[in-house]
Motif scaffolding. Structure first.
Motif, PDB file in Angstrom:
ATOM      1  N   ILE A  43       0.862  -1.180   0.000  1.00  0.00           N
ATOM      2  CA  ILE A  43       0.000   0.000   0.000  1.00  0.00           C
ATOM      3  C   ILE A  43       0.895   1.225   0.000  1.00  0.00           C
ATOM      4  O   ILE A  43       1.755   1.385   0.863  1.00  0.00           O
ATOM      5  N   LEU A  44       0.703   2.079  -1.000  1.00  0.00           N
ATOM      6  CA  LEU A  44       1.538   3.275  -1.126  1.00  0.00           C
ATOM      7  C   LEU A  44       0.873   4.497  -0.507  1.00  0.00           C
ATOM      8  O   LEU A  44       1.559   5.372   0.017  1.00  0.00           O
ATOM      9  N   ALA A  45      -0.459   4.559  -0.597  1.00  0.00           N
ATOM     10  CA  ALA A  45      -1.176   5.717  -0.065  1.00  0.00           C
ATOM     11  C   ALA A  45      -2.629   5.335   0.161  1.00  0.00           C
ATOM     12  O   ALA A  45      -3.125   4.360  -0.405  1.00  0.00           O
ATOM     13  N   ARG A  46      -3.298   6.122   0.977  1.00  0.00           N
ATOM     14  CA  ARG A  46      -4.730   5.936   1.223  1.00  0.00           C
ATOM     15  C   ARG A  46      -5.440   7.268   1.012  1.00  0.00           C
ATOM     16  O   ARG A  46      -4.908   8.318   1.342  1.00  0.00           O
ATOM     17  N   LEU A  47      -6.642   7.159   0.485  1.00  0.00           N
ATOM     18  CA  LEU A  47      -7.481   8.339   0.281  1.00  0.00           C
ATOM     19  C   LEU A  47      -8.503   8.449   1.405  1.00  0.00           C
ATOM     20  O   LEU A  47      -8.887   7.452   2.017  1.00  0.00           O
ATOM     21  N   ASP A  48      -8.961   9.671   1.652  1.00  0.00           N
ATOM     22  CA  ASP A  48     -10.070   9.903   2.581  1.00  0.00           C
ATOM     23  C   ASP A  48     -11.305   9.253   1.957  1.00  0.00           C
ATOM     24  O   ASP A  48     -11.704   9.618   0.852  1.00  0.00           O
ATOM     25  N   ASP A  49     -11.897   8.296   2.638  1.00  0.00           N
ATOM     26  CA  ASP A  49     -13.016   7.550   2.062  1.00  0.00           C
ATOM     27  C   ASP A  49     -14.388   8.026   2.532  1.00  0.00           C
ATOM     28  O   ASP A  49     -15.396   7.392   2.238  1.00  0.00           O
ATOM     29  N   ARG A  50     -14.448   9.133   3.239  1.00  0.00           N
ATOM     30  CA  ARG A  50     -15.747   9.590   3.769  1.00  0.00           C
ATOM     31  C   ARG A  50     -16.747   9.881   2.657  1.00  0.00           C
ATOM     32  O   ARG A  50     -17.920   9.513   2.763  1.00  0.00           O
ATOM     33  N   GLU A  51     -16.300  10.518   1.590  1.00  0.00           N
ATOM     34  CA  GLU A  51     -17.221  10.843   0.495  1.00  0.00           C
ATOM     35  C   GLU A  51     -17.724   9.561  -0.174  1.00  0.00           C
ATOM     36  O   GLU A  51     -18.915   9.434  -0.477  1.00  0.00           O
ATOM     37  N   GLN A  52     -16.826   8.599  -0.389  1.00  0.00           N
ATOM     38  CA  GLN A  52     -17.229   7.338  -1.002  1.00  0.00           C
ATOM     39  C   GLN A  52     -18.200   6.572  -0.105  1.00  0.00           C
ATOM     40  O   GLN A  52     -19.184   6.011  -0.582  1.00  0.00           O
ATOM     41  N   ARG A  53     -17.943   6.567   1.210  1.00  0.00           N
ATOM     42  CA  ARG A  53     -18.857   5.891   2.137  1.00  0.00           C
ATOM     43  C   ARG A  53     -20.224   6.567   2.139  1.00  0.00           C
ATOM     44  O   ARG A  53     -21.255   5.900   2.226  1.00  0.00           O
ATOM     45  N   ALA A  54     -20.237   7.896   2.038  1.00  0.00           N
ATOM     46  CA  ALA A  54     -21.516   8.622   1.990  1.00  0.00           C
ATOM     47  C   ALA A  54     -22.279   8.268   0.717  1.00  0.00           C
ATOM     48  O   ALA A  54     -23.508   8.091   0.755  1.00  0.00           O
ATOM     49  N   LEU A  55     -21.578   8.143  -0.401  1.00  0.00           N
ATOM     50  CA  LEU A  55     -22.236   7.760  -1.657  1.00  0.00           C
ATOM     51  C   LEU A  55     -22.815   6.355  -1.563  1.00  0.00           C
ATOM     52  O   LEU A  55     -23.932   6.100  -2.034  1.00  0.00           O
ATOM     53  N   VAL A  56     -22.085   5.439  -0.948  1.00  0.00           N
ATOM     54  CA  VAL A  56     -22.577   4.069  -0.778  1.00  0.00           C
ATOM     55  C   VAL A  56     -23.805   4.065   0.126  1.00  0.00           C
ATOM     56  O   VAL A  56     -24.803   3.407  -0.172  1.00  0.00           O
TER      57      VAL A  56
END
Length: 93
Positions: A43-56
């Motif tokens: 794993i090189l980097a992680r993105l903030d997943d709050r927006e994706q979780r909200a879309l789901v």
């Protein structure tokens, strides 16, 4: 004492790889930098997943709402069929 070499020149990667994300977002965790040796699959980097979780969550809520509407529609169809059957019986009398 370790051997030290000094000189002018350019250091280049043996294998250049393009990296990117499938979705856009803000980087919240960076685990590698230019020039770092990384293992395959690391794993090189992680993105903030709050927006994706909200879309789901929004998609799930929409699905549940649609399923509830479908159940209400099916109940209305059954009620209409029952009323039609009762009306036909009453009309024959």
């Amino acid at each position: 004492m370790p051997l030290q070499v000094f000189g002018l020149g350019t250091v280049e990667a043996r294998i250049a790889s393009k990296v990117g994300f499938n979705v856009s977002g803000f980087v919240v965790d960076l685990r590698a930098d230019v020039g770092d040796h990384v293992a395959k699959g690391a794993i090189l980097a992680r993105l903030d997943d709050r927006e994706q979780r909200a879309l789901v969550a929004r998609a799930k809520a929409t699905t549940e709402h649609t399923e509830a509407n479908a159940q209400r529609a099916m109940a209305s169809v059954e009620k209409a069929q029952t009323n039609y059957g009762n009306g036909s019986i009453n009309q024959r009398r």
